[in-house]
Motif scaffolding. Structure first.
Motif, short mmCIF file in Angstrom:
data_model
loop_
_atom_site.label_atom_id
_atom_site.label_comp_id
_atom_site.label_asym_id
_atom_site.label_seq_id
_atom_site.Cartn_x
_atom_site.Cartn_y
_atom_site.Cartn_z
N LEU A 297 0.83 -1.19 0.00
CA LEU A 297 0.00 0.00 0.00
C LEU A 297 0.87 1.25 0.00
O LEU A 297 2.00 1.23 0.50
CB LEU A 297 -0.89 0.01 1.24
CG LEU A 297 -1.83 -1.18 1.42
CD1 LEU A 297 -2.59 -1.06 2.73
CD2 LEU A 297 -2.79 -1.27 0.25
N ASP A 298 0.34 2.31 -0.55
CA ASP A 298 0.98 3.60 -0.35
C ASP A 298 0.60 4.11 1.04
O ASP A 298 -0.56 3.96 1.46
CB ASP A 298 0.51 4.62 -1.40
CG ASP A 298 1.16 4.39 -2.75
OD1 ASP A 298 2.24 3.77 -2.79
OD2 ASP A 298 0.59 4.81 -3.76
N GLU B 140 -9.13 0.37 7.85
CA GLU B 140 -9.04 0.18 6.42
C GLU B 140 -8.03 -0.90 6.05
O GLU B 140 -8.23 -1.64 5.09
CB GLU B 140 -8.66 1.50 5.74
CG GLU B 140 -9.86 2.34 5.35
CD GLU B 140 -10.76 1.61 4.35
OE1 GLU B 140 -10.25 1.16 3.31
OE2 GLU B 140 -11.96 1.49 4.62
N ILE B 141 -6.94 -1.00 6.81
CA ILE B 141 -5.99 -2.08 6.56
C ILE B 141 -6.67 -3.43 6.77
O ILE B 141 -6.53 -4.36 5.97
CB ILE B 141 -4.77 -1.94 7.49
CG1 ILE B 141 -4.00 -0.65 7.18
CG2 ILE B 141 -3.85 -3.15 7.35
CD1 ILE B 141 -2.88 -0.36 8.17
N ALA C 110 -12.34 1.54 -4.50
CA ALA C 110 -11.01 2.12 -4.33
C ALA C 110 -10.09 1.15 -3.60
O ALA C 110 -8.91 0.99 -3.94
CB ALA C 110 -11.12 3.44 -3.56
N ARG C 111 -10.63 0.50 -2.58
CA ARG C 111 -9.84 -0.47 -1.81
C ARG C 111 -9.40 -1.64 -2.70
O ARG C 111 -8.24 -2.08 -2.66
CB ARG C 111 -10.69 -0.98 -0.65
CG ARG C 111 -9.96 -1.85 0.35
CD ARG C 111 -10.92 -2.35 1.43
NE ARG C 111 -11.56 -1.24 2.12
CZ ARG C 111 -12.88 -1.05 2.18
NH1 ARG C 111 -13.71 -1.89 1.57
NH2 ARG C 111 -13.38 -0.03 2.83
N PRO D 186 -13.33 5.87 7.28
CA PRO D 186 -11.87 6.07 7.24
C PRO D 186 -11.38 6.10 5.81
O PRO D 186 -11.92 5.40 4.94
CB PRO D 186 -11.33 4.84 7.98
CG PRO D 186 -12.47 4.32 8.78
CD PRO D 186 -13.71 4.64 8.02
N GLU D 187 -10.38 6.93 5.54
CA GLU D 187 -9.85 7.01 4.19
C GLU D 187 -9.30 5.65 3.76
O GLU D 187 -8.77 4.89 4.56
CB GLU D 187 -8.76 8.07 4.11
CG GLU D 187 -9.29 9.48 4.27
CD GLU D 187 -8.23 10.55 4.03
OE1 GLU D 187 -7.08 10.19 3.71
OE2 GLU D 187 -8.56 11.75 4.15
N VAL D 188 -9.44 5.37 2.49
CA VAL D 188 -9.03 4.07 1.95
C VAL D 188 -7.51 3.93 2.04
O VAL D 188 -6.76 4.82 1.61
CB VAL D 188 -9.49 3.92 0.49
CG1 VAL D 188 -8.96 2.63 -0.11
CG2 VAL D 188 -11.01 3.96 0.42
N ALA D 189 -7.06 2.81 2.58
CA ALA D 189 -5.63 2.56 2.70
C ALA D 189 -5.01 2.50 1.31
O ALA D 189 -5.47 1.79 0.43
CB ALA D 189 -5.39 1.24 3.43
N GLY D 190 -3.95 3.28 1.13
CA GLY D 190 -3.24 3.27 -0.14
C GLY D 190 -3.82 4.17 -1.20
O GLY D 190 -3.37 4.13 -2.35
#
Length: 423
Positions: free
Chosen positions: A150-151, A172-173, A227-228, A247-251
């Motif tokens: 992931l970023d 999200e992780i 997105a995930r 929560p914002e999408v991981a990466g």
């Protein structure tokens, strides 16, 4: 092994020696509470941040760090072979460098060498370390070998530092890891590596006055699932999120917007660099023509109606301006009615807006807005129809991206569709 009846999915949670190690505790909790069997494998440095007792108590499994521990069981081989998922949280620059080099100098790196299941790295480090050419090369190597890296998120780091390098949100992780597990035999391949995916999510709000607005019930869950899934498949992901309380999408990079006009502006800023655009947001068709600058009082003379004007049709504008090779995916949330069924309305929309794929959702019956599950019919520009039976929104997202992967637009010309303009 994954098909053994009654067996719980086995997750190896690797923890490297970074300050974000404490956040891995929340990832562990989410997996254990959802019924997964978790074996925590920290590096010796990680235990300086969170102790062995914590990991053992919360996972219900023993915790070891070295290849000499439990030598009779050959733990570094057994743990990797038995895992259904290996998730490293946080993945430090040092850990990824050792993994990329094929080192096996502790139990975690040894496990990474023997794992045949999907492997996910969630990096966390200072900005300079993340941006260093050595780290970038190691990340590229791991991705080329099929790992999901992931970023990191952008935000506050240790001390007063801020920038890219923050660990994505644990929720999200965990969600991404569970989505990878849920794919089962289908797996998650990096088939979107090197591609930029733009996803819109949520529902826009058109304010009548500073307090009240016209809106819809979209939670953004399906857009975030897309997105995930795209991030898990190796894409660079940008999310334009309209009023999403998740929560914002991981990466992924997230751009928050409120109104249809703001969404339109941000989408057109990002679209030229996007290889795939997925318009999953519920965008308002109309907005108040003259919103009040002050709250409309209940005691005031209420108007018989609120004058509305049409919002620009962003999807039509994207069709009119798309570059060759760009894939467009539209969404249609329908209920059907006396003038036609859900699919009748969807086919008419596809005729007006010939996107590559149109994802049709029938709203109601516990599906669609704010629900954890979804079902869809995906209409293709060439006339095909794919039915996605009711399942989690994460799996719906992967099924849609499977279809995206089957589209070849290498020789396509831009589709010319007149774009609507606001009055």
């Amino acid at each position: 092994m994954a098909d053994e009846p009654g067996r719980r999915p086995r997750v190896v949670l690797g923890v490297a020696g970074g300050i974000a190690a404490y956040k891995a505790v929340e990832v562990l909790r989410r997996f254990t509470e959802s019924g997964h069997e978790v074996r925590v494998v920290p590096t010796p440095s990680a235990l300086r941040f969170v102790g062995e007792t914590t990991w053992a108590a919360l996972s219900g499994n023993p915790v070891t760090t070295g290849v000499w521990d439990d030598a009779d069981e050959v733990a570094h081989v057994r743990i990797g072979r038995q895992a259904d998922l290996v998730l490293v949280v946080p993945a430090t620059a040092d850990l990824m460098a050792r993994a990329a080099a094929g080192r096996a100098d502790d139990l975690l790196t040894g496990t990474l060498l023997t794992a045949t299941c999907p492997v996910v790295f969630a990096p966390a480090m200072h900005t300079e370390m993340w941006q260093h050419p050595a780290t970038r090369a190691n990340v590229a190597t791991l991705r080329e070998r099929g790992a999901i890296v992931l970023d990191p998120a952008v935000g506050r780091l240790t001390g007063a530092d801020s920038g890219p390098g923050r660990l994505p949100e644990p929720a999200e992780i965990a969600a991404l890891g569970m989505a990878v597990l849920a794919r089962g035999a289908h797996g998650v391949r990096p088939d979107l590596a090197g591609r930029h995916v733009l996803v819109t999510a949520g529902g826009t709000r058109e304010y009548v006055d500073p307090v009240r607005f016209l809106g819809n019930a979209s939670s953004g869950r399906q857009g975030y699932a897309l997105a995930r899934a795209a991030a898990a498949r190796g894409a660079t992901v940008t999310v334009v999120a309209a009023n999403v309380a998740l929560p914002e999408v991981a990466g992924a990079r997230t751009i928050a917007v409120t109104s249809a006009a703001q969404l339109r502006e941000r989408v057109h800023e990002v679209a030229p660099s996007a290889d795939v655009i997925v318009m999953a947001a519920a965008v308002a068709d109309f907005r108040p023509a003259a919103p009040s600058a002050h709250k409309i009082k209940k005691e005031s003379a209420a108007p018989d109606s609120i004058a509305l004007e049409r919002n620009p049709d962003v999807l039509s504008e994207l069709l009119a301006n798309r570059r060759p090779g760009q894939v467009l995916v539209g969404f249609a949330a329908e209920t059907g009615g006396p003038d036609g069924s859900v699919l009748d309305h969807a086919r008419a929309k596809l005729a007006r807006k010939p996107v590559d794929l149109l994802v049709v959702n029938q709203v109601g019956g516990g599906l669609g807005f704010e629900a954890p599950d979804n079902a869809a019919v995906v209409l293709g520009a060439a006339g095909g129809e794919t039915v996605i039976e009711r399942t989690s929104k994460d799996l719906v997202a992967h099924r849609i991206l499977d279809l995206v992967g089957g589209i070849d637009r290498s020789d396509a010309e831009p589709v010319q569709v007149p774009a609507r303009t606001p009055r």
